[in-house]
Design a protein around this motif. Structure first.
Motif, PDB file in Angstrom:
ATOM      1  N   ALA A 196      -9.522   2.644   2.599  1.00 14.40           N
ATOM      2  CA  ALA A 196      -8.968   1.456   3.255  1.00 14.40           C
ATOM      3  C   ALA A 196      -7.984   0.717   2.347  1.00 14.40           C
ATOM      4  O   ALA A 196      -7.041   0.087   2.834  1.00 14.40           O
ATOM      5  CB  ALA A 196     -10.097   0.516   3.675  1.00 14.40           C
ATOM      6  N   HIS A 197      -8.204   0.795   1.031  1.00 14.58           N
ATOM      7  CA  HIS A 197      -7.313   0.105   0.079  1.00 14.58           C
ATOM      8  C   HIS A 197      -7.279   0.949  -1.186  1.00 14.58           C
ATOM      9  O   HIS A 197      -8.160   0.851  -2.040  1.00 14.58           O
ATOM     10  CB  HIS A 197      -7.830  -1.305  -0.214  1.00 14.58           C
ATOM     11  CG  HIS A 197      -6.875  -2.140  -1.010  1.00 14.58           C
ATOM     12  ND1 HIS A 197      -6.002  -3.018  -0.431  1.00 14.58           N
ATOM     13  CD2 HIS A 197      -6.645  -2.212  -2.341  1.00 14.58           C
ATOM     14  CE1 HIS A 197      -5.278  -3.621  -1.375  1.00 14.58           C
ATOM     15  NE2 HIS A 197      -5.658  -3.134  -2.541  1.00 14.58           N
ATOM     16  N   THR A 206      -8.394  -5.317   4.807  1.00 13.93           N
ATOM     17  CA  THR A 206      -8.375  -3.984   4.190  1.00 13.93           C
ATOM     18  C   THR A 206      -9.593  -3.776   3.319  1.00 13.93           C
ATOM     19  O   THR A 206     -10.178  -2.685   3.301  1.00 13.93           O
ATOM     20  CB  THR A 206      -7.087  -3.758   3.373  1.00 13.93           C
ATOM     21  OG1 THR A 206      -6.944  -4.789   2.398  1.00 13.93           O
ATOM     22  CG2 THR A 206      -5.864  -3.740   4.267  1.00 13.93           C
ATOM     23  N   GLY A 258     -12.524  -2.936   5.380  1.00 14.47           N
ATOM     24  CA  GLY A 258     -12.419  -1.638   6.021  1.00 14.47           C
ATOM     25  C   GLY A 258     -13.417  -0.643   5.455  1.00 14.47           C
ATOM     26  O   GLY A 258     -13.837   0.290   6.148  1.00 14.47           O
ATOM     27  N   THR A 273       0.833  -1.190   0.000  1.00 20.61           N
ATOM     28  CA  THR A 273       0.000   0.000   0.000  1.00 20.61           C
ATOM     29  C   THR A 273       0.876   1.252   0.000  1.00 20.61           C
ATOM     30  O   THR A 273       2.084   1.178   0.268  1.00 20.61           O
ATOM     31  CB  THR A 273      -0.878   0.020   1.256  1.00 20.61           C
ATOM     32  OG1 THR A 273      -0.016   0.148   2.411  1.00 20.61           O
ATOM     33  CG2 THR A 273      -1.709  -1.265   1.375  1.00 20.61           C
TER      34      THR A 273
END
Length: 295
Positions: free
Chosen positions: A230-231, A218, A221, A124
């Protein structure tokens, strides 16, 4: 041995972290602006040198990293670098690209006495900033030996997969698995809601079980917590990668019905408007839900 001089083309979500960690490892780093000047100003404040065009970068750098949306952009960048590249220079494509294009670029660079390597990224933007990305590298053994200490400044996990192109092949397989999860989760959540099981109930069973994983957490999320960031991997890039996967399968006449089904889930989202710069993979749940008459 003289320290490599590093160029970074594309200092966005991932490239900024790569360049920052190269600077922290005391490599001389050269950067070039595209549209957003904020990351450039951040990096020059840390000691990076900004150049105005790719010819200047090629003339001064021995290793040049490219972080671009895909193969068409990488091809344009390499063509712009090529006339001024010094013999022995290495171009490292950190994008998720079409392996066929990567191998063709390697052949073009070899004719000029230069090298191509593919080092697509896993992780990420947060991991990029922390120097904890993963990468799967395609390069000849001698080129990899030169690159490994450079890459170690921005990656926590480095796997040498094989010759040039092998890293991009592995990255497409990696993304097929992760994006396959995304399509599966999105459809499962729509189905669960249709039969009266809430998202929270679904999550309470999967989270912590054998079906849990880092990607699930993720992804969820957004579905559970509403965290839109979140991603941060766009639906557009996901669809591009799945099209590259399909082309790779077609090139060896491999039937990939699951890959096509996953691609079509993302194509549906794109056709329904999910093609903006802030439409991320976890948002696929919304498009699959709406397709099935859910809010």
């Amino acid at each position: 041995m003289a320290k490599e001089t590093i160029g970074v083309v594309g200092v966005g979500l991932m490239g900024h972290g790569i360049a920052k960690n190269l600077l922290a490892a005391d490599y001389p780093v050269t950067v070039i602006a595209h549209r957003n000047r904020t990351p450039i100003e951040s990096l020059t404040a840390l000691g990076a040198v900004e150049v105005g065009d790719l010819t200047q970068m090629a003339a001064t750098c021995s290793v040049i990293h490219i972080c671009a949306p895909g193969s068409p952009q990488v091809e344009e960048i390499v063509d712009a670098l090529l006339p001024a590249l010094k013999r022995g220079s290495i171009v490292v494509d950190c994008s998720t690209s079409d392996p066929t294009s990567t191998i063709a670029l390697a052949q073009k660079l070899a004719k000029a006495g230069c090298h191509m390597a593919d080092a697509p990224l896993g992780g990420t933007p947060v991991q990029a900033e922390q120097g904890e990305l993963a990468t799967m590298v395609g390069a000849d053994a001698e080129v990899f030996a030169r690159l490994e200490p450079v890459i170690a400044s921005w990656a926590g996990a480095i796997v040498h997969i094989g010759p040039c192109g092998a890293g991009h092949k592995m990255k497409l397989l990696n993304n097929f698995v992760s994006l396959g999860y995304a399509a599966l989760y999105s459809e499962a959540l729509a189905l669960s809601r249709k039969v009266g099981i809430s998202v929270d109930q679904f999550d309470s069973v999967i989270r912590g079980s054998r079906m849990d994983c880092g990607f699930y957490q993720t992804f969820m999320g957004y579905a559970v917590e509403g965290n839109r960031e979140a991603h941060k991997f766009t639906l557009t890039n996901a669809l591009k990668d799945l099209r590259y996967l399909e082309a790779m399968a077609d090139s060896i006449a491999l039937a990939n019905p699951v890959g096509n089904a996953v691609k079509n889930s993302f194509a549906l989202a794109s056709a329904a408007g999910g093609s903006g710069p802030e439409d991320y993979v976890p948002h696929l749940v919304d498009y699959i839900a709406r397709q099935n008459g859910l809010d």
